[in-house]
Design a protein around this motif. Structure first.
Motif, PDB file in Angstrom:
ATOM      1  N   LYS A   2      38.232  38.648  75.486  1.00 38.72           N
ATOM      2  CA  LYS A   2      39.689  38.649  75.447  1.00 38.72           C
ATOM      3  C   LYS A   2      40.181  38.293  74.043  1.00 38.72           C
ATOM      4  CE  LYS A   2      43.076  37.276  78.777  1.00 38.72           C
ATOM      5  NZ  LYS A   2      43.439  36.325  79.796  1.00 38.72           N
ATOM      6  N   ASN A   3      41.157  39.035  73.565  1.00 41.18           N
ATOM      7  CA  ASN A   3      41.735  38.739  72.257  1.00 41.18           C
ATOM      8  C   ASN A   3      42.753  37.620  72.388  1.00 41.18           C
ATOM      9  OD1 ASN A   3      40.253  40.708  71.066  1.00 41.18           O
ATOM     10  ND2 ASN A   3      41.846  42.249  71.152  1.00 41.18           N
ATOM     11  N   ILE A   4      42.721  36.682  71.461  1.00 39.25           N
ATOM     12  CA  ILE A   4      43.648  35.560  71.456  1.00 39.25           C
ATOM     13  C   ILE A   4      44.930  36.009  70.767  1.00 39.25           C
ATOM     14  CG2 ILE A   4      44.006  33.196  70.682  1.00 39.25           C
ATOM     15  CD1 ILE A   4      40.953  32.885  70.703  1.00 39.25           C
ATOM     16  N   LEU A   5      46.050  35.829  71.433  1.00 40.98           N
ATOM     17  CA  LEU A   5      47.365  36.156  70.873  1.00 40.98           C
ATOM     18  C   LEU A   5      47.467  37.615  70.444  1.00 40.98           C
ATOM     19  CD1 LEU A   5      47.973  32.959  68.724  1.00 40.98           C
ATOM     20  CD2 LEU A   5      48.866  33.439  70.990  1.00 40.98           C
ATOM     21  N   PHE A   6      46.763  38.490  71.121  1.00 45.20           N
ATOM     22  CA  PHE A   6      46.819  39.932  70.864  1.00 45.20           C
ATOM     23  C   PHE A   6      46.422  40.305  69.445  1.00 45.20           C
ATOM     24  CE2 PHE A   6      50.005  38.905  74.118  1.00 45.20           C
ATOM     25  CZ  PHE A   6      49.445  39.587  75.179  1.00 45.20           C
ATOM     26  N   ILE A   7      45.458  39.568  68.877  1.00 48.33           N
ATOM     27  CA  ILE A   7      44.930  39.931  67.571  1.00 48.33           C
ATOM     28  C   ILE A   7      43.454  40.272  67.732  1.00 48.33           C
ATOM     29  CG2 ILE A   7      46.616  38.588  66.254  1.00 48.33           C
ATOM     30  CD1 ILE A   7      44.555  36.411  65.900  1.00 48.33           C
ATOM     31  N   SER A   8      42.953  41.067  66.816  1.00 52.10           N
ATOM     32  CA  SER A   8      41.572  41.516  66.930  1.00 52.10           C
ATOM     33  C   SER A   8      40.600  40.412  66.521  1.00 52.10           C
ATOM     34  CB  SER A   8      41.360  42.747  66.035  1.00 52.10           C
ATOM     35  OG  SER A   8      41.433  42.371  64.685  1.00 52.10           O
ATOM     36  N   ILE A   9      39.344  40.637  66.813  1.00 52.30           N
ATOM     37  CA  ILE A   9      38.292  39.687  66.462  1.00 52.30           C
ATOM     38  C   ILE A   9      38.226  39.517  64.938  1.00 52.30           C
ATOM     39  CG2 ILE A   9      35.810  39.240  66.560  1.00 52.30           C
ATOM     40  CD1 ILE A   9      37.239  39.007  69.264  1.00 52.30           C
ATOM     41  N   GLU A  10      38.373  40.616  64.208  1.00 56.65           N
ATOM     42  CA  GLU A  10      38.322  40.539  62.748  1.00 56.65           C
ATOM     43  C   GLU A  10      39.449  39.668  62.203  1.00 56.65           C
ATOM     44  OE1 GLU A  10      38.365  43.508  64.394  1.00 56.65           O
ATOM     45  OE2 GLU A  10      36.246  44.008  64.213  1.00 56.65           O
ATOM     46  N   GLU A  11      40.639  39.827  62.769  1.00 57.65           N
ATOM     47  CA  GLU A  11      41.776  39.014  62.320  1.00 57.65           C
ATOM     48  C   GLU A  11      41.547  37.541  62.665  1.00 57.65           C
ATOM     49  OE1 GLU A  11      44.746  41.162  64.416  1.00 57.65           O
ATOM     50  OE2 GLU A  11      45.311  42.357  62.672  1.00 57.65           O
ATOM     51  N   SER A  12      40.972  37.281  63.836  1.00 62.77           N
ATOM     52  CA  SER A  12      40.673  35.900  64.227  1.00 62.77           C
ATOM     53  C   SER A  12      39.681  35.273  63.258  1.00 62.77           C
ATOM     54  CB  SER A  12      40.084  35.855  65.640  1.00 62.77           C
ATOM     55  OG  SER A  12      40.979  36.379  66.580  1.00 62.77           O
ATOM     56  N   LEU A  13      38.638  36.004  62.908  1.00 63.69           N
ATOM     57  CA  LEU A  13      37.642  35.487  61.966  1.00 63.69           C
ATOM     58  C   LEU A  13      38.261  35.242  60.590  1.00 63.69           C
ATOM     59  CD1 LEU A  13      34.540  37.655  62.912  1.00 63.69           C
ATOM     60  CD2 LEU A  13      34.943  35.241  63.418  1.00 63.69           C
ATOM     61  N   PHE A  14      39.159  36.116  60.159  1.00 62.91           N
ATOM     62  CA  PHE A  14      39.830  35.938  58.879  1.00 62.91           C
ATOM     63  C   PHE A  14      40.675  34.665  58.878  1.00 62.91           C
ATOM     64  CE2 PHE A  14      43.430  36.740  55.981  1.00 62.91           C
ATOM     65  CZ  PHE A  14      42.721  36.873  54.801  1.00 62.91           C
ATOM     66  N   ILE A  15      41.390  34.407  59.972  1.00 61.04           N
ATOM     67  CA  ILE A  15      42.209  33.200  60.085  1.00 61.04           C
ATOM     68  C   ILE A  15      41.326  31.957  60.055  1.00 61.04           C
ATOM     69  CG2 ILE A  15      43.717  31.901  61.649  1.00 61.04           C
ATOM     70  CD1 ILE A  15      44.886  34.656  62.465  1.00 61.04           C
ATOM     71  N   ILE A  16      40.192  31.994  60.742  1.00 64.43           N
ATOM     72  CA  ILE A  16      39.258  30.867  60.738  1.00 64.43           C
ATOM     73  C   ILE A  16      38.706  30.637  59.330  1.00 64.43           C
ATOM     74  CG2 ILE A  16      36.999  30.091  61.575  1.00 64.43           C
ATOM     75  CD1 ILE A  16      37.726  31.495  64.251  1.00 64.43           C
ATOM     76  N   PHE A  17      38.382  31.723  58.640  1.00 61.91           N
ATOM     77  CA  PHE A  17      37.880  31.622  57.266  1.00 61.91           C
ATOM     78  C   PHE A  17      38.908  30.972  56.347  1.00 61.91           C
ATOM     79  CE2 PHE A  17      37.478  33.609  53.026  1.00 61.91           C
ATOM     80  CZ  PHE A  17      36.239  33.098  52.676  1.00 61.91           C
ATOM     81  N   ILE A  18      40.159  31.383  56.465  1.00 64.35           N
ATOM     82  CA  ILE A  18      41.235  30.801  55.646  1.00 64.35           C
ATOM     83  C   ILE A  18      41.405  29.315  55.979  1.00 64.35           C
ATOM     84  CG2 ILE A  18      43.715  30.861  55.169  1.00 64.35           C
ATOM     85  CD1 ILE A  18      42.111  33.148  53.885  1.00 64.35           C
ATOM     86  N   ALA A  19      41.335  28.964  57.270  1.00 64.25           N
ATOM     87  CA  ALA A  19      41.466  27.557  57.668  1.00 64.25           C
ATOM     88  C   ALA A  19      40.352  26.716  57.059  1.00 64.25           C
ATOM     89  CB  ALA A  19      41.452  27.446  59.191  1.00 64.25           C
ATOM     90  N   ILE A  20      39.138  27.246  57.036  1.00 61.39           N
ATOM     91  CA  ILE A  20      38.016  26.512  56.438  1.00 61.39           C
ATOM     92  C   ILE A  20      38.233  26.342  54.940  1.00 61.39           C
ATOM     93  CG2 ILE A  20      35.547  26.653  55.888  1.00 61.39           C
ATOM     94  CD1 ILE A  20      35.149  27.865  58.678  1.00 61.39           C
ATOM     95  N   LEU A  21      38.751  27.373  54.284  1.00 56.18           N
ATOM     96  CA  LEU A  21      39.023  27.260  52.852  1.00 56.18           C
ATOM     97  C   LEU A  21      40.102  26.221  52.560  1.00 56.18           C
ATOM     98  CD1 LEU A  21      38.983  30.953  51.563  1.00 56.18           C
ATOM     99  CD2 LEU A  21      37.314  29.169  51.118  1.00 56.18           C
ATOM    100  N   ILE A  22      41.130  26.176  53.393  1.00 56.68           N
ATOM    101  CA  ILE A  22      42.248  25.264  53.153  1.00 56.68           C
ATOM    102  C   ILE A  22      41.880  23.824  53.502  1.00 56.68           C
ATOM    103  CG2 ILE A  22      44.585  24.653  53.910  1.00 56.68           C
ATOM    104  CD1 ILE A  22      45.115  27.665  54.191  1.00 56.68           C
ATOM    105  N   PHE A  23      41.322  23.603  54.697  1.00 56.41           N
ATOM    106  CA  PHE A  23      41.100  22.250  55.189  1.00 56.41           C
ATOM    107  C   PHE A  23      39.694  21.723  54.934  1.00 56.41           C
ATOM    108  CE2 PHE A  23      44.403  23.997  58.055  1.00 56.41           C
ATOM    109  CZ  PHE A  23      45.431  23.166  57.657  1.00 56.41           C
TER     110      PHE A  23
END
Length: 55
Positions: A2-23
């Motif tokens: 299931k996609n979270i918040l109607f975004i694709s798996i690639e977009e989810s991974l990109f958001i996680i990557f950005i979060a790791i870079l920031i925090f």
């Protein structure tokens, strides 16, 4: 899967990557724990309000 918040798996991974870079990788578990606690608190409050209205 299931996609979270109607975004694709690639977009989810990109958001996680950005979060790791920031925090940083060491802070992510604490942030996730805080979000989980907040969501749990909101669900509990919603349940209490619903029970009071139905009573």
């Amino acid at each position: 899967m299931k996609n979270i918040l109607f975004i694709s798996i690639e977009e989810s991974l990109f958001i996680i990557f950005i979060a790791i870079l920031i925090f940083g990788p060491k802070n992510i578990p604490g942030i996730a724990r805080g979000l989980g606690d907040g969501i749990r608190f909101l669900k509990k409050a919603k349940r209490k309000i619903k029970d009071e209205i139905e009573w």
